[in-house]
Write a protein that holds these residues in place. Structure first.
Motif, PDB file in Angstrom:
ATOM      1  N   ILE A   1    -156.357 -36.554  -9.013  1.00 53.00           N
ATOM      2  CA  ILE A   1    -155.372 -36.757  -7.947  1.00 53.00           C
ATOM      3  C   ILE A   1    -155.258 -35.546  -7.023  1.00 53.00           C
ATOM      4  O   ILE A   1    -155.262 -35.699  -5.794  1.00 53.00           O
TER       5      ILE A   1
ATOM      6  N   ARG B   1    -154.966 -45.458 -13.381  1.00 54.79           N
ATOM      7  CA  ARG B   1    -156.119 -46.217 -13.842  1.00 54.79           C
ATOM      8  C   ARG B   1    -155.683 -47.161 -14.952  1.00 54.79           C
ATOM      9  O   ARG B   1    -154.684 -46.927 -15.632  1.00 54.79           O
TER      10      ARG B   1
ATOM     11  N   THR C   1    -153.207 -47.831  -6.622  1.00 58.28           N
ATOM     12  CA  THR C   1    -152.807 -46.622  -5.893  1.00 58.28           C
ATOM     13  C   THR C   1    -151.812 -46.972  -4.801  1.00 58.28           C
ATOM     14  O   THR C   1    -151.936 -48.009  -4.143  1.00 58.28           O
TER      15      THR C   1
ATOM     16  N   SER D   1    -150.992 -42.878  -8.410  1.00 56.78           N
ATOM     17  CA  SER D   1    -152.099 -43.726  -8.828  1.00 56.78           C
ATOM     18  C   SER D   1    -152.159 -43.829 -10.343  1.00 56.78           C
ATOM     19  O   SER D   1    -151.697 -42.945 -11.073  1.00 56.78           O
TER      20      SER D   1
ATOM     21  N   ALA E   1    -148.651 -43.939 -14.454  1.00 60.38           N
ATOM     22  CA  ALA E   1    -149.234 -43.374 -13.239  1.00 60.38           C
ATOM     23  C   ALA E   1    -148.820 -41.919 -13.079  1.00 60.38           C
ATOM     24  O   ALA E   1    -147.891 -41.425 -13.727  1.00 60.38           O
TER      25      ALA E   1
ATOM     26  N   SER F   1    -158.543 -47.982   0.064  1.00 55.36           N
ATOM     27  CA  SER F   1    -158.155 -49.079  -0.822  1.00 55.36           C
ATOM     28  C   SER F   1    -159.292 -50.082  -0.988  1.00 55.36           C
ATOM     29  O   SER F   1    -159.545 -50.586  -2.084  1.00 55.36           O
TER      30      SER F   1
ATOM     31  N   GLY G   1    -157.824 -47.166  -9.082  1.00 56.92           N
ATOM     32  CA  GLY G   1    -156.916 -46.054  -9.306  1.00 56.92           C
ATOM     33  C   GLY G   1    -157.639 -44.720  -9.453  1.00 56.92           C
ATOM     34  O   GLY G   1    -158.869 -44.645  -9.485  1.00 56.92           O
TER      35      GLY G   1
END
Length: 639
Positions: free
Chosen positions: A90, A136, A164, A134, A142, A56, A84
């Protein structure tokens, strides 16, 4: 153990080894590989939390929330508002050795991010049920994936603000043998909280929230480093620590180091960061321990929050799976830099939370409606007190005693108290000179340790300054003063001798006599002239000037004992400080020695210009201060 019992243990092991040797070599399944990696990276819930928080932080989050259930065993949820992850990336985020942070060997040699190995999330997913969602900022919504026992679900849309969220459920649900090693919920939470504190200290510019079982345990707003340190470690640490900010070549060390008064029984308040990464390093630990050695009890540990900044290529962060250990390119130079930076700060003794609070002359007393006096807070210096006596911090500054009366001391008092000749009192005389006629018209400046009021039970000096009452342990204080004088004189080869008017003789065993005869040069370097008087007696003809009022025979015996046990070379090198401390203890004023007011003030003035005067040679405090506000509370004034 009986022979039969031993064979009962060896035989199954031998059979297992033979079976392993007979098996063909084969590739391990991906899930087993990840579970093995998880054993290195995910020791407990706190280990998983560390990896998730670092991700993070690396994502540029400005606000991070951590939610734990059952100490993190049941659930760890980390939510951030970072950049993100796109839908396409992902699945890769949960793949082994997949990362966006390095791509070449040169990147690995200049790591600037916290995470870079690309295995943390994959390892966590191998031993838990993990969900990653997550978004962006440019995406419409998401995307979420779920992982369990190596199986990854296809991405699916989910509602989520930019950033996220990672959820780890049921740690070690598929490896029950590992789960048995976890401790109680309270213990695991304490480890998680410690991990949270480390990350929060490293990035004060980020807001952090910690919840456990639905209750908010910590809420930290983005702040400056000093405020974050106070928020995490408390006001007591902040108010009894010194600021560090030293730079040399490509190295910079900054942060806060607690004075010995805040020493701990364990290493629970030691935080050292290298380029923003929390580390535990033997080299750094040794340098810090050496810096505190002169002012700290051997069974106590210093407290500090320190940040070392250096070129990324000068440190290797890739020497341990958890990245808690590092390797330095030039360890010797780094050791010296850290040691001298901390030693200098402790010697100066400037309090971190209020600058040179004891030297501020612009604080004023204003009468309140109760008829008593309160201290106005000096906002610039941050001179607030928090309801307990404060100890051991002062500004090293010369002060001139006001008139009247007993604040001006004749040189004879210094000679009697500190064992120095008149021509060695130039600096002290600057402190003691009475104001000139022009100065008398001005309001006199009260020195940090104030002016003596009297003596308590022949042990403590009571003094008052602008803030309140000070209590000084006269023996401990005088011991530190003599110790620093002896160290300085020995370092500068100026340790003067004082011939005794009447030489002191004493009975000695053959070993002491041989020690005195064989080490006369070393004894002379320490300021002693000890020679043989008879086959069973030694005579002391000279002692160090600063110790001329000590018990000469006992002092000589202890010095000879130290040299006899450790050797003269070691006594003058590695054990030099211990030996000088012993000598200073002999020369310090004893309990029940009644001092005059001028003598007390002489001691206070000398403390103000001596490094490390806030602690004795053994790390105990030499003085405490009780503010007027504290006294008001004790007597419940205004209630």
């Amino acid at each position: 153990m009986a022979i039969g019992a031993t064979q009962g243990v060896i035989m199954p092991l031998r059979a297992l080894l033979e079976k392993c040797l007979m098996n063909a070599i084969k590739l391990l399944p991906d899930l087993l590989i990840s579970q093995i990696a998880a054993g290195e990276v995910v020791e407990r819930p706190a280990s998983a939390l560390k990896e998730m928080l670092e991700n993070s932080v690396d994502a540029g989050a400005a606000d991070i929330t951590v939610q734990l259930v059952q100490g993190g065993i049941k659930l760890i949820r980390v939510m951030d508002n970072g950049t993100g992850i796109s839908k396409e990336d992902i699945p890769l985020a949960l793949a082994r050795h997949a990362t966006s942070k390095i791509s070449t060997l040169e990147d690995l040699q200049q790591v600037v991010s916290l995470g870079f190995r690309g295995e943390a999330l994959a390892s966590i997913a191998a031993v838990s049920r993990l969900t990653l969602a997550s978004r962006r900022a440019e995406q419409k919504h998401a995307w979420k994936v779920q992982a369990e026992s190596g199986r990854l679900s296809p991405p699916e849309p989910v509602a989520l603000a930019s950033g996220t969220t990672v959820e780890m459920h049921d740690l070690y649900f598929n490896t029950p043998a590992r789960r048995k090693f976890l401790k109680t919920e309270a213990t695991e939470f304490s480890y998680c909280e410690e991990t949270f504190k480390r990350i929060a200290l490293s990035r004060p510019d980020i807001g952090f929230t910690l919840q456990h079982n639905g209750t908010v345990r910590r809420h930290l707003r983005a702040a400056d480093p000093r405020s974050r340190i106070a928020a995490v470690l408390g006001d007591e640490f902040s108010q009894t620590s010194v600021l560090i900010d030293e730079q040399a070549a490509d190295l910079r060390l900054w942060g806060s180091a607690a004075l010995p008064a805040y020493s701990r029984a364990s290493r629970d308040a030691q935080y050292f960061f290298v380029n923003g990464r929390f580390v535990r390093d033997k080299l750094i630990t040794h340098a810090l321990r050496e810096a505190y050695r002169d002012v700290l009890h051997l069974d106590r540990y210093p407290a500090f929050v320190l940040f070392l900044e250096m070129k990324a290529e000068s440190v290797d962060a890739n020497v341990h799976p958890t990245k808690i250990e590092v390797r330095f390119r030039d360890p010797r130079a780094l050791h010296q830099f850290v040691f001298h930076a901390i030693d200098k700060a402790l010697a100066t003794g400037q309090p971190a939370s209020r600058g040179s609070v004891l030297a501020t002359g612009d604080q004023e007393h204003k009468p309140n409606d109760r008829g008593n006096t309160d201290m106005a807070i000096n906002e610039k210096a941050g001179a607030e007190f928090s309801g307990y006596p404060r100890q051991g911090v002062m500004s090293l500054k010369s002060y001139i005693s006001p008139e009247p009366p007993a604040a001006a001391q004749p040189q004879a008092f210094y000679s009697a108290l500190f064992g120095v000749e008149d021509d060695g009192l130039k600096s002290a005389q600057t402190v003691l000179d009475i104001h000139t006629a022009g100065t008398r018209a001005k309001e006199p400046e009260v020195p940090p340790l104030g002016f003596a009021l009297g003596q308590l039970r022949g042990i403590y000096i009571l003094s008052q300054n602008d803030r309140g009452l000070l209590i000084v342990d006269m023996h401990a204080a005088h011991e530190r003063l003599l110790y620093e004088k002896l160290k300085s004189a020995l370092d500068n080869h100026t340790l003067a001798m004082q011939p005794l008017l009447i030489p002191a003789t004493f009975y000695a065993d053959s070993l002491d006599i041989v020690t005195a005869e064989e080490n006369s040069d070393s004894l002379s370097e320490l300021g002693f002239e000890i020679s043989t008087f008879s086959p069973t007696m030694l005579v002391v003809r000279s002692v160090p000037v600063a110790l001329k009022n000590a018990d000469v025979v006992k002092l000589a015996r202890d010095v000879l004992s130290d040299i006899r046990e450790f050797g003269a070379s070691q006594a003058l090198t590695s054990r030099r400080n211990e030996l000088l401390s012993t000598m200073a203890c002999h020369g310090a004023v004893r309990a029940n020695r009644m001092l005059t007011i001028p003598e007390m003030n002489a001691l206070l003035r000398e403390m103000e210009v001596t490094e490390r005067a806030g602690q004795c040679n053994h790390g105990r405090p030499t003085w405490f201060e009780i503010s007027l506000a504290d006294l008001d509370k004790m007597f419940m004034r205004g209630k």
